[in-house]
Design a protein around this motif. Structure first.
Motif, short mmCIF file in Angstrom:
data_model
loop_
_atom_site.label_atom_id
_atom_site.label_comp_id
_atom_site.label_asym_id
_atom_site.label_seq_id
_atom_site.Cartn_x
_atom_site.Cartn_y
_atom_site.Cartn_z
N SER A 60 59.98 36.51 25.39
CA SER A 60 60.65 35.47 24.60
C SER A 60 61.99 35.99 24.07
CB SER A 60 59.76 34.98 23.46
OG SER A 60 59.48 36.02 22.56
N SER A 61 62.03 37.24 23.63
CA SER A 61 63.29 37.82 23.17
C SER A 61 64.29 37.92 24.31
CB SER A 61 63.06 39.21 22.58
OG SER A 61 62.28 39.14 21.43
N ALA A 62 63.81 38.32 25.48
CA ALA A 62 64.69 38.43 26.65
C ALA A 62 65.23 37.06 27.05
CB ALA A 62 63.94 39.06 27.81
N ARG A 63 64.38 36.04 27.00
CA ARG A 63 64.83 34.68 27.35
C ARG A 63 65.90 34.19 26.38
NH1 ARG A 63 59.24 33.39 28.52
NH2 ARG A 63 59.02 33.31 30.77
N MET A 64 65.66 34.40 25.08
CA MET A 64 66.63 33.95 24.08
C MET A 64 67.96 34.69 24.25
SD MET A 64 64.28 33.21 20.66
CE MET A 64 64.93 34.61 19.87
N ALA A 65 67.91 35.98 24.49
CA ALA A 65 69.13 36.76 24.69
C ALA A 65 69.85 36.30 25.95
CB ALA A 65 68.80 38.25 24.77
N ALA A 66 69.09 36.04 27.01
CA ALA A 66 69.68 35.58 28.27
C ALA A 66 70.37 34.23 28.08
CB ALA A 66 68.61 35.48 29.35
N ARG A 67 69.74 33.33 27.35
CA ARG A 67 70.35 32.02 27.08
C ARG A 67 71.66 32.18 26.30
NH1 ARG A 67 65.36 29.89 24.85
NH2 ARG A 67 64.03 29.80 26.65
N LEU A 68 71.65 33.07 25.34
CA LEU A 68 72.87 33.31 24.55
C LEU A 68 73.99 33.83 25.45
CD1 LEU A 68 74.19 33.52 21.68
CD2 LEU A 68 73.57 35.92 21.80
N LEU A 69 73.68 34.79 26.30
CA LEU A 69 74.69 35.33 27.20
C LEU A 69 75.18 34.28 28.19
CD1 LEU A 69 73.24 38.87 28.01
CD2 LEU A 69 75.08 38.28 26.42
N GLU A 70 74.26 33.45 28.65
CA GLU A 70 74.64 32.40 29.58
C GLU A 70 75.54 31.36 28.90
OE1 GLU A 70 72.55 29.48 32.85
OE2 GLU A 70 71.35 30.21 31.18
N SER A 71 75.20 30.98 27.69
CA SER A 71 76.02 29.98 26.98
C SER A 71 77.39 30.54 26.62
CB SER A 71 75.29 29.49 25.72
OG SER A 71 75.25 30.51 24.74
N SER A 72 77.50 31.85 26.52
CA SER A 72 78.79 32.50 26.25
C SER A 72 79.53 32.85 27.53
CB SER A 72 78.57 33.79 25.45
OG SER A 72 77.89 33.53 24.26
N THR A 73 78.99 32.45 28.65
CA THR A 73 79.51 32.73 30.00
C THR A 73 79.64 34.23 30.29
OG1 THR A 73 81.85 32.52 29.43
CG2 THR A 73 80.71 30.51 30.14
N LEU A 74 78.79 35.03 29.68
CA LEU A 74 78.76 36.47 29.96
C LEU A 74 77.77 36.80 31.07
CD1 LEU A 74 78.91 37.83 26.32
CD2 LEU A 74 80.74 37.85 28.04
N SER A 75 76.94 35.85 31.42
CA SER A 75 76.00 36.04 32.53
C SER A 75 75.77 34.71 33.23
CB SER A 75 74.66 36.62 32.03
OG SER A 75 73.96 35.66 31.29
N ARG A 76 75.20 34.82 34.41
CA ARG A 76 74.85 33.63 35.18
C ARG A 76 73.39 33.71 35.55
NH1 ARG A 76 78.96 34.21 39.86
NH2 ARG A 76 78.60 36.35 39.31
N ARG A 77 72.73 32.58 35.53
CA ARG A 77 71.32 32.52 35.89
C ARG A 77 71.18 31.83 37.24
NH1 ARG A 77 67.14 29.14 32.33
NH2 ARG A 77 69.13 28.66 31.40
N HIS A 78 70.25 32.33 38.01
CA HIS A 78 69.91 31.65 39.26
C HIS A 78 68.47 31.98 39.62
CE1 HIS A 78 71.29 35.60 40.68
NE2 HIS A 78 70.49 35.42 41.71
N HIS A 79 67.95 31.23 40.54
CA HIS A 79 66.57 31.40 40.98
C HIS A 79 66.56 31.97 42.39
CE1 HIS A 79 64.94 29.29 37.52
NE2 HIS A 79 65.97 28.49 37.65
N ALA A 80 65.64 32.87 42.63
CA ALA A 80 65.51 33.45 43.96
C ALA A 80 64.78 32.48 44.87
CB ALA A 80 64.74 34.77 43.88
N PRO A 81 65.22 32.38 46.11
CA PRO A 81 64.52 31.50 47.05
C PRO A 81 63.06 31.92 47.21
CG PRO A 81 66.59 32.30 47.98
CD PRO A 81 66.36 33.04 46.70
#
Length: 94
Positions: A60-81
């Protein structure tokens, strides 16, 4: 830049902590800053399970941190095929 395979070494861990201290004055939460440091070290996408293992944090901490980075455009999320709901992150610089 060091290449991380499956394990985070002492130098990489120190780098992630340094990034956390560097970003703290700008109000970036420590977990998100360390996660960003982890992404900067990784040449490829990294999954949520690997992030939790490398940083020693809960999903849950990792997800929240990832969302924050994504919303700040510091990271991108994608799904593996072929995976269901796999969260993979990349540094926004790539």
């Amino acid at each position: 830049m060091p290449n991380i395979s499956n394990k985070v070494g002492e130098d990489e861990r120190r780098f992630m902590e340094d990034v956390g201290r560097l970003l703290a004055p700008w109000g970036v939460p420590p977990v998100a800053a360390r996660l960003y440091g982890r992404l900067l070290l990784c040449p490829n996408s990294v999954g949520l399970d690997q992030i939790t293992a490398d940083l020693g944090i809960g999903k849950s901490s990792a997800r929240m941190a990832a969302r924050l980075l994504e919303s700040s455009t510091l990271s991108r999320r994608h799904h593996a095929p072929g995976t269901k709901g796999a969260l993979l992150l990349q540094s926004g610089e790539a």
